[in-house]
Design an enzyme around this catalytic site. Structure first.
Site, PDB file in Angstrom:
ATOM      1  CD  GLU A 179     -21.061  31.392 -36.237  1.00  0.00           C
ATOM      2  OE1 GLU A 179     -19.839  31.706 -37.204  1.00  0.00           O
ATOM      3  OE2 GLU A 179     -21.585  30.770 -35.120  1.00  0.00           O
ATOM      4  CG  ASP A 180     -17.260  30.453 -39.222  1.00  0.00           C
ATOM      5  OD1 ASP A 180     -18.420  30.123 -38.456  1.00  0.00           O
ATOM      6  OD2 ASP A 180     -16.511  29.935 -38.819  1.00  0.00           O
ATOM      7  CG  ASP A 231     -22.815  22.333 -38.954  1.00  0.00           C
ATOM      8  OD1 ASP A 231     -22.838  21.507 -40.394  1.00  0.00           O
ATOM      9  OD2 ASP A 231     -22.313  21.504 -38.366  1.00  0.00           O
ATOM     10  N   GLY A 263     -13.830  32.246 -35.284  1.00  0.00           N
ATOM     11  CA  GLY A 263     -13.573  31.178 -36.988  1.00  0.00           C
ATOM     12  C   GLY A 263     -14.308  32.306 -38.535  1.00  0.00           C
ATOM     13  CG  ASP A 275     -11.489  25.593 -36.190  1.00  0.00           C
ATOM     14  OD1 ASP A 275     -12.356  25.936 -36.171  1.00  0.00           O
ATOM     15  OD2 ASP A 275     -10.609  24.533 -34.797  1.00  0.00           O
ATOM     16  NE  ARG A 309      -9.120  29.247 -35.420  1.00  0.00           N
ATOM     17  CZ  ARG A 309     -10.182  28.742 -35.349  1.00  0.00           C
ATOM     18  NH1 ARG A 309     -11.341  28.966 -35.867  1.00  0.00           N
ATOM     19  NH2 ARG A 309     -10.749  28.424 -34.199  1.00  0.00           N
ATOM     20  CG  PHE A 337     -14.691  19.365 -40.508  1.00  0.00           C
ATOM     21  CD1 PHE A 337     -15.769  19.946 -39.721  1.00  0.00           C
ATOM     22  CD2 PHE A 337     -13.685  20.541 -40.760  1.00  0.00           C
ATOM     23  CE1 PHE A 337     -15.190  20.528 -39.226  1.00  0.00           C
ATOM     24  CE2 PHE A 337     -12.998  21.019 -39.302  1.00  0.00           C
ATOM     25  CZ  PHE A 337     -14.116  21.233 -38.740  1.00  0.00           C
ATOM     26  CB  VAL A 338     -14.898  23.218 -45.171  1.00  0.00           C
ATOM     27  CG1 VAL A 338     -15.201  22.377 -45.813  1.00  0.00           C
ATOM     28  CG2 VAL A 338     -15.728  23.929 -44.366  1.00  0.00           C
TER      29      VAL A 338
END
Ligand code: IMP
Ligand code: MG
Length: 182
Positions: free
Chosen positions: A103-104, A107, A48, A163, A169, A156-157
């Protein structure tokens, strides 16, 4: 709202907004590490973070190394179990290095908190966290994010590296997929 690959998408963050923020984070990191020598290592968490990593690296005006780490986390898609396994490790030791985990999204925080603990045993000089996105409403374990792009709501993105089932992506901005099943 628009349609992409047959799904309804809503743009949350535009390419311009992301580019500006990433540039600012790069400048901040450049200032913070300017007098630290040549030991800066950016560790991107696959997959990600790879697009964020490539843009962030080019926004940092310092010598640096780039590494990738592969992670598998167990549990179903909605509940992170916190059991994380390294599926592809760093290619070089990080002992004595200034490490930034890239990190993307943070969460639940379980992935980054596992990596922080794991990296500390490898005796780096320092370890910090850069994350493009943070969803504080989902937080299970508290993680200090030293360089944060955006705080987002509990949705949720996808896009810009993130992804859903390995797709989306390559969307250039960050989008919310509308409809429960995506
Ligand atoms: P954690 O819950 O903080 O351990 O997050 C682990 C990983 O879940 C992130 O690195 C992402 O790959 C993935 N993830 C969490 N939220 C989202 C999302 O909204 N879209 C896509 N991937 C997500
Ligand atoms: Mg990830």
């Amino acid at each position: 709202m628009f349609s992409y690959q047959g799904k309804h998408c809503r743009e949350l963050l535009s390419t311009t907004a992301i580019a500006e923020r990433v540039k600012a984070l790069g400048a901040e990191i450049t200032r913070a590490y300017a007098d630290r020598g040549e030991d800066l290592v950016l560790v991107g968490v696959m997959k990600g973070s790879v697009i964020f990593l490539s843009d962030l690296a080019r926004a940092i005006d310092l010598p640096l190394q780039m590494e990738l780490i592969g992670i598998a986390s167990y549990g179903d898609s909605t509940k992170s179990s916190g059991v994380v396994q390294i599926t592809s490790d760093l290619t070089k030791p990080i002992e004595g290095k200034d490490v930034i985990i890239v990190e993307d999204i943070v969460d639940t925080g379980l992935t980054v908190s596992y990596l922080l603990e794991n990296f500390r045993t490898r005796q780096p000089r320092s370890v910090k966290v850069a994350a493009l996105l943070h969803k504080p409403e989902r937080s299970v374990v508290k993680v200090d994010i030293h360089y944060l792009g955006f705080t987002i709501p509990n949705e949720f993105v996808v896009g810009y590296g993130l992804d859903f089932a390995q797709r989306y992506r390559n969307l250039p901005g960050i989008m919310v997929l509308e409809g429960g099943e995506h």
